[in-house]
Scaffold this active site. Structure first.
Site, PDB file in Angstrom:
ATOM      1  N   GLU A  22      40.644  49.181  31.898  1.00 25.17           N
ATOM      2  CA  GLU A  22      39.447  49.541  31.163  1.00 25.17           C
ATOM      3  C   GLU A  22      38.722  48.261  30.775  1.00 25.17           C
ATOM      4  O   GLU A  22      39.353  47.247  30.499  1.00 25.17           O
ATOM      5  CB  GLU A  22      39.837  50.326  29.898  1.00 25.17           C
ATOM      6  CG  GLU A  22      38.700  50.912  29.122  1.00 25.17           C
ATOM      7  CD  GLU A  22      39.168  51.727  27.914  1.00 25.17           C
ATOM      8  OE1 GLU A  22      38.312  52.026  27.071  1.00 25.17           O
ATOM      9  OE2 GLU A  22      40.370  52.045  27.814  1.00 25.17           O
ATOM     10  N   GLY A  54      39.979  36.526  32.440  1.00 21.14           N
ATOM     11  CA  GLY A  54      40.435  35.176  32.745  1.00 21.14           C
ATOM     12  C   GLY A  54      41.610  35.197  33.693  1.00 21.14           C
ATOM     13  O   GLY A  54      42.071  36.259  34.116  1.00 21.14           O
ATOM     14  N   GLU A 108      37.500  41.106  37.630  1.00 22.74           N
ATOM     15  CA  GLU A 108      38.169  41.991  36.680  1.00 22.74           C
ATOM     16  C   GLU A 108      37.253  43.009  36.025  1.00 22.74           C
ATOM     17  O   GLU A 108      37.718  44.051  35.575  1.00 22.74           O
ATOM     18  CB  GLU A 108      38.881  41.151  35.605  1.00 22.74           C
ATOM     19  CG  GLU A 108      39.996  40.302  36.194  1.00 22.74           C
ATOM     20  CD  GLU A 108      40.618  39.326  35.219  1.00 22.74           C
ATOM     21  OE1 GLU A 108      40.166  39.250  34.056  1.00 22.74           O
ATOM     22  OE2 GLU A 108      41.569  38.629  35.621  1.00 22.74           O
TER      23      GLU A 108
END
Length: 152
Positions: free
Chosen positions: A121, A46, A66
């Site tokens: 990650e 987000g 992302e």
């Protein structure tokens, strides 16, 4: 340079109200996609919306940027705001986020990969096996996502 960076040039560190999104991505096994941010904490993909962008567009963009995953339809889970969400960043910037939370199980394409900029990650977790370095607010969101997703 983005909208928020330009705004900060004018207002400095003063508290702002910023509109953002959070997207819970659920795979075919019912696992939630989480990303480990640069501060070592886990969360859902987000971020903040840009000028002229809808919250849905921002949510899809943030997930892709992302995590490398492109998602489709988003289901609204809720809006989160208020003083309990206040943030003061290490650089002194302050804001009160208004976060639109979505859930999706529509993974269109992509290879799960951390971007290395905001995310170190990215991987899927069962709702009952979440990492301990998870913000309590995100744990509550995942509970709500689980309820929302199971009511489909």
């Amino acid at each position: 340079m983005g909208y928020i960076e330009n705004l900060r040039k004018v207002v400095g560190h003063q508290p702002l109200i910023l509109v953002g999104v959070a997207v819970a991505v659920v795979n075919e096994k019912g696992q939630f996609l989480l990303q480990k941010r640069m501060d070592g904490k886990w969360g859902v993909p987000g971020g903040f919306i840009e000028l002229g962008e809808s919250t849905e567009e921002a949510g899809r963009r943030e997930v892709l940027e992302e995590t490398g995953i492109q998602v489709g339809n988003l289901k609204l889970v809720g809006l989160f705001s208020g003083k309990e969400h206040y943030v003061k960043l290490p650089n002194g910037d302050e804001f009160f986020p208004v976060t639109t939370a979505y859930v999706t199980n529509e993974i269109i394409v992509g290879t799960l990969e951390a971007d290395g900029i905001e995310t170190t990650e990215a991987r899927f977790f069962q709702a009952n096996e979440l990492p301990t370095e998870l913000n309590p607010l995100i744990k509550n969101l995942i509970k709500q996502y689980s309820l929302s997703f199971s009511s489909n």
